[in-house]
Motif scaffolding. Structure first.
Motif, PDB file in Angstrom:
ATOM      1  N   THR A 177     -15.881   6.098  10.883  1.00  0.00           N
ATOM      2  CA  THR A 177     -15.320   4.711  11.307  1.00  0.00           C
ATOM      3  C   THR A 177     -15.089   5.025  12.703  1.00  0.00           C
ATOM      4  O   THR A 177     -14.160   4.013  13.466  1.00  0.00           O
ATOM      5  CB  THR A 177     -14.175   4.661  10.543  1.00  0.00           C
TER       6      THR A 177
ATOM      7  N   GLY B  19     -24.367  -3.576   3.904  1.00  0.00           N
ATOM      8  CA  GLY B  19     -22.573  -3.876   2.552  1.00  0.00           C
ATOM      9  C   GLY B  19     -22.064  -3.050   3.368  1.00  0.00           C
ATOM     10  O   GLY B  19     -21.333  -2.762   2.106  1.00  0.00           O
ATOM     11  N   GLU B  20     -22.680  -1.455   3.608  1.00  0.00           N
ATOM     12  CA  GLU B  20     -21.716  -0.872   3.971  1.00  0.00           C
ATOM     13  C   GLU B  20     -20.828  -0.174   4.706  1.00  0.00           C
ATOM     14  O   GLU B  20     -21.116  -1.292   5.814  1.00  0.00           O
ATOM     15  CB  GLU B  20     -22.756   0.700   4.465  1.00  0.00           C
ATOM     16  N   PRO B  21     -19.745   0.170   4.371  1.00  0.00           N
ATOM     17  CA  PRO B  21     -18.848   0.025   5.438  1.00  0.00           C
ATOM     18  C   PRO B  21     -18.914   0.467   7.001  1.00  0.00           C
ATOM     19  O   PRO B  21     -18.687   0.182   7.797  1.00  0.00           O
ATOM     20  CB  PRO B  21     -17.363   0.747   4.938  1.00  0.00           C
ATOM     21  N   SER B  22     -19.722   1.084   6.960  1.00  0.00           N
ATOM     22  CA  SER B  22     -20.528   2.240   8.605  1.00  0.00           C
ATOM     23  C   SER B  22     -20.985   1.255   9.086  1.00  0.00           C
ATOM     24  O   SER B  22     -21.132   1.550  10.435  1.00  0.00           O
ATOM     25  CB  SER B  22     -21.227   3.542   8.174  1.00  0.00           C
ATOM     26  N   TYR B  23     -21.663   0.593   8.245  1.00  0.00           N
ATOM     27  CA  TYR B  23     -22.733  -1.229   8.919  1.00  0.00           C
ATOM     28  C   TYR B  23     -21.963  -1.419  10.472  1.00  0.00           C
ATOM     29  O   TYR B  23     -22.629  -1.683  11.845  1.00  0.00           O
ATOM     30  CB  TYR B  23     -23.657  -1.722   7.535  1.00  0.00           C
ATOM     31  N   GLU B  24     -21.358  -2.488   9.612  1.00  0.00           N
ATOM     32  CA  GLU B  24     -20.600  -2.826  11.044  1.00  0.00           C
ATOM     33  C   GLU B  24     -19.565  -2.126  12.044  1.00  0.00           C
ATOM     34  O   GLU B  24     -20.195  -2.648  13.674  1.00  0.00           O
ATOM     35  CB  GLU B  24     -18.842  -3.539  10.105  1.00  0.00           C
ATOM     36  N   VAL B  25     -19.355  -0.961  12.160  1.00  0.00           N
ATOM     37  CA  VAL B  25     -18.981   0.068  12.779  1.00  0.00           C
ATOM     38  C   VAL B  25     -20.794   0.520  14.216  1.00  0.00           C
ATOM     39  O   VAL B  25     -19.961   0.284  14.909  1.00  0.00           O
ATOM     40  CB  VAL B  25     -18.209   1.207  12.531  1.00  0.00           C
TER      41      VAL B  25
ATOM     42  N   LYS C 214     -22.286   9.695   6.632  1.00  0.00           N
ATOM     43  CA  LYS C 214     -20.970   8.455   6.722  1.00  0.00           C
ATOM     44  C   LYS C 214     -20.064   9.216   5.542  1.00  0.00           C
ATOM     45  O   LYS C 214     -20.602  10.081   4.648  1.00  0.00           O
ATOM     46  CB  LYS C 214     -22.274   8.108   5.464  1.00  0.00           C
ATOM     47  N   PRO C 215     -19.028   8.633   5.680  1.00  0.00           N
ATOM     48  CA  PRO C 215     -19.168   7.452   6.295  1.00  0.00           C
ATOM     49  C   PRO C 215     -17.838   7.583   7.682  1.00  0.00           C
ATOM     50  O   PRO C 215     -17.733   9.019   7.422  1.00  0.00           O
ATOM     51  CB  PRO C 215     -17.510   6.732   5.457  1.00  0.00           C
TER      52      PRO C 215
ATOM     53  N   CYS D  92     -25.314  10.969   3.897  1.00  0.00           N
ATOM     54  CA  CYS D  92     -23.950  11.792   3.186  1.00  0.00           C
ATOM     55  C   CYS D  92     -24.075  12.813   3.366  1.00  0.00           C
ATOM     56  O   CYS D  92     -24.585  13.959   3.915  1.00  0.00           O
ATOM     57  CB  CYS D  92     -24.229  11.128   2.269  1.00  0.00           C
TER      58      CYS D  92
ATOM     59  N   GLU E 178     -16.005   5.536  16.876  1.00  0.00           N
ATOM     60  CA  GLU E 178     -16.972   4.795  17.464  1.00  0.00           C
ATOM     61  C   GLU E 178     -17.281   5.045  19.009  1.00  0.00           C
ATOM     62  O   GLU E 178     -18.267   5.737  18.782  1.00  0.00           O
ATOM     63  CB  GLU E 178     -16.368   3.761  18.212  1.00  0.00           C
TER      64      GLU E 178
END
Length: 412
Positions: free
Chosen positions: A125, A30-36, A122-123, A101, A127
């Motif tokens: 963005t 669920g964390e935004p960084s996961y998909e990146v 984190k976070p 963090c 790559e």
């Protein structure tokens, strides 16, 4: 490596990336960084195996399945530091990256102390930050694996080398014992009242020097000292060839039995050995001193072939070099050897040395020869005294083979 199955997250690796690598990612999807993170790893060619539970991940982990482990410091069932500890306990060489963090600096420091390869804050963005960290870690991992393989190969080669050295040492020791067996007894006293003795000290296991002597009839004591060029096995084999050739000649002909043929017999030996060395492909030559003592007539018949230093005769008047000339054996078809004669007093000593003895003395060749003659004179030609003065029995090693041959006769 194989994977921990999770059909929801397994996708084919990128065509341009390194194939066959797998990473275990422990993070909250669920964390935004996961998909990146997932997108970057897949672009780099990794199959991403995702786990949210530390217990499940550790339960399925094995060192041969994953090239990289990435874990968040916060998991629902255990801390990321505990995951790091367990992974490192199971596989110290598996690199682990922790996700933290900005406020978790103390935990990051602790993770690095526990063996984490790197950390990502984190976070994120970008790559490129992830790619740089993962690439650097895996390059270091690959280099470490190569080093371990090279070290393993080196250890294996060293083990093989030690085995070969031990085998070679055993062979050399066997050769040394055989060569010692071929040498005559020392000292040895003949009925004619002449005593022969020698000291032979090889620079390696085997020696390129050799001596022999024997009584012929009741009045003639024949002897020789030979110094073959080089060191070690090849030179030692040539000494064995020389002894064999002389023994073969003695079986074929009656040598050193008649006074009128002594000089011819000495020349025959030199010519025969010269032919033998010239006919071999061993690229060896030799210096040699051959002599016969006529105990009845008190006369020495001898010839030299490239002998350095010359033999020395010690009488009541002191020590002096014998004269003579002749080419070394194995270099020329004709050696131009000449047999010389020397009258002997009632008491005398004869000393012949291989050129390795000169290495024990300082100075140029003439200075070394002068010092050697002085030592021979002080020792009165006695073998033990001469060896003590030259310290040949106490030195740990020699640059060349050292041989000292002595013959003596005392006034009854």
């Amino acid at each position: 490596m194989n994977t921990i199955s999770d059909a929801r997250t397994q996708e084919p690796a990128a065509a341009t990336a390194v194939a066959g690598r797998h990473t275990l990612l422990l993070s909250d999807p669920g964390e935004p960084s996961y998909e990146v993170m997932c997108a970057t790893l897949k672009r780099l060619g990794y199959t991403v195996i995702h786990e949210e539970s530390g217990v499940d991940a550790i339960g399925h982990f094995s060192p041969d399945k994953y090239d990289l482990v990435i874990t968040d410091l916060h998991l629902p069932d255990m801390g990321g530091l505990e995951v790091l500890r367990k992974i490192k306990r199971l596989s110290p060489d598996t690199p682990v990256v922790v996700l933290a963090c900005n406020s978790e600096v103390d935990d990051v420091v602790q993770a690095l102390r526990l063996g984490a390869s790197d950390y990502l804050l984190k976070p994120f963005t970008d790559e490129d930050v992830i790619e740089h960290a993962v690439t650097r870690i895996m390059e270091a991992r690959d280099l470490a694996a190569q080093n371990r393989e090279y070290r393993h190969q080196l250890e294996e080669r060293n083990r093989e080398l030690h085995e070969h050295i031990e085998l070679l040492q055993r062979d050399h020791e066997a050769g040394r014992q055989l060569q010692q067996h071929l040498l005559p007894r020392t000292p040895f006293r003949y009925p004619a009242g002449i005593e022969a003795a020698f000291r032979l000290l090889p620079s390696l296991y085997l020696s390129g020097d050799f001596v022999d002597y024997g009584l012929f009839g009741e009045r003639f004591v024949a002897f020789y000292l030979v110094d073959v060029s080089g060191h070690g096995v090849s030179s030692a084999l040539v000494t064995a060839l020389i002894k064999h050739s002389i023994m073969h000649l003695l079986r074929e002909r009656t040598l050193f039995s008649q006074l009128n043929s002594i000089d011819t017999d000495i020349t025959s030996i030199l010519e025969m050995i010269n032919r033998e060395l010239n006919s071999t492909a061993l690229d060896k030559h030799a210096s040699m001193f051959v002599g016969v003592v006529d105990s009845r007539a008190r006369q020495l018949h001898y010839a030299v072939a490239g002998q350095v230093p010359m033999p020395a005769l010690v009488t009541s008047d002191g020590a002096r070099w014998l004269t003579g000339k002749g080419r070394p054996l194995g270099l020329f078809k004709q050696g131009e050897w000449e047999v010389r004669h020397c009258s002997l007093p009632a008491s005398w000593r004869l000393v012949a040395c291989s050129d390795g003895v000169l290495e024990l003395l300082s100075g140029d060749l003439l200075q070394k020869e002068a010092k050697l003659l002085e030592v021979i004179n002080r020792s009165r030609g006695d073998l033990d005294s001469l060896c003590a003065a030259l310290k040949v029995d106490t030195a740990e090693s020699f640059p060349d083979d050292i041989t000292i041959l002595t013959l003596r006769q005392d006034n009854p």
